[in-house]
Scaffold this motif. Structure first.
Motif, short mmCIF file in Angstrom:
data_model
loop_
_atom_site.label_atom_id
_atom_site.label_comp_id
_atom_site.label_asym_id
_atom_site.label_seq_id
_atom_site.Cartn_x
_atom_site.Cartn_y
_atom_site.Cartn_z
N GLU A 87 46.95 -10.91 9.79
CA GLU A 87 46.21 -10.43 9.39
C GLU A 87 45.83 -10.93 7.60
O GLU A 87 46.80 -10.88 7.08
CB GLU A 87 45.63 -9.31 8.82
CG GLU A 87 44.31 -9.04 8.06
CD GLU A 87 44.12 -7.51 8.29
OE1 GLU A 87 42.87 -6.88 8.83
OE2 GLU A 87 44.52 -6.76 7.21
N PHE A 88 45.21 -12.02 7.63
CA PHE A 88 44.91 -13.15 5.93
C PHE A 88 44.14 -12.32 5.07
O PHE A 88 42.78 -11.84 5.97
CB PHE A 88 45.16 -14.28 6.71
CG PHE A 88 46.15 -14.84 7.12
CD1 PHE A 88 47.26 -15.32 6.51
CD2 PHE A 88 45.91 -14.67 8.81
CE1 PHE A 88 48.06 -16.27 7.28
CE2 PHE A 88 47.05 -15.51 9.86
CZ PHE A 88 47.94 -16.26 8.85
N THR A 89 44.08 -12.27 4.08
CA THR A 89 42.45 -11.82 2.95
C THR A 89 43.10 -13.22 2.06
O THR A 89 44.29 -13.57 1.43
CB THR A 89 43.45 -10.61 2.72
OG1 THR A 89 43.51 -9.58 3.46
CG2 THR A 89 42.38 -9.93 1.88
N GLU A 125 40.62 -14.79 -1.32
CA GLU A 125 39.61 -14.07 -2.46
C GLU A 125 39.84 -15.57 -3.27
O GLU A 125 40.44 -16.38 -3.58
CB GLU A 125 40.61 -13.37 -3.15
CG GLU A 125 40.25 -11.81 -2.93
CD GLU A 125 40.62 -10.53 -4.20
OE1 GLU A 125 41.27 -11.61 -5.03
OE2 GLU A 125 41.38 -10.10 -2.99
N THR A 144 46.74 -12.79 0.50
CA THR A 144 47.11 -11.06 1.49
C THR A 144 47.87 -11.63 2.38
O THR A 144 47.09 -12.33 3.31
CB THR A 144 47.42 -9.90 1.32
OG1 THR A 144 46.46 -9.37 1.51
CG2 THR A 144 47.35 -9.19 0.11
N GLN A 150 49.51 -9.94 6.01
CA GLN A 150 49.91 -8.74 6.67
C GLN A 150 50.15 -8.95 8.32
O GLN A 150 49.14 -9.16 9.18
CB GLN A 150 49.11 -7.25 6.65
CG GLN A 150 49.02 -7.25 5.50
CD GLN A 150 48.16 -5.63 5.46
OE1 GLN A 150 46.74 -5.49 5.47
NE2 GLN A 150 48.96 -4.82 5.89
N LEU A 157 44.60 -17.35 -0.20
CA LEU A 157 45.34 -16.76 0.79
C LEU A 157 46.44 -15.85 -1.05
O LEU A 157 46.79 -15.62 -1.60
CB LEU A 157 46.46 -17.00 1.51
CG LEU A 157 47.15 -16.23 2.21
CD1 LEU A 157 46.07 -16.07 3.35
CD2 LEU A 157 48.64 -17.11 2.56
#
Length: 63
Positions: free
Chosen positions: A14-16, A18, A24, A26, A22
């Motif tokens: 799972e990429f976050t 903003e 985070t 997980q 990139l």
């Protein structure tokens, strides 16, 4: 045929992002394994046609 559900994969990351960067990453493979097991059990004991339709839905569903 539609989108493959996350439960179809053994490794799931799972990429976050903003503002295009990139922030985070997980590894959610272990929690996905539980969902994959539940889906497999439901697939094998339920209505086969309905299970196939759900497996290849055109909706992008991460759950």
């Amino acid at each position: 045929m539609g989108y493959q559900k996350a439960t179809a994969y053994e490794t799931l990351l799972e990429f976050t992002f903003e503002v295009g960067k990139l922030v985070t990453m997980q590894d959610i493979s272990s929690e996905n394994a539980k969902k994959r097991g539940a889906f497999k059990e439901r697939f094998e004991t339920g209505n086969s046609v309905r299970s196939i339709e759900e497996s290849f839905s055109l909706k992008i569903d991460i759950e």
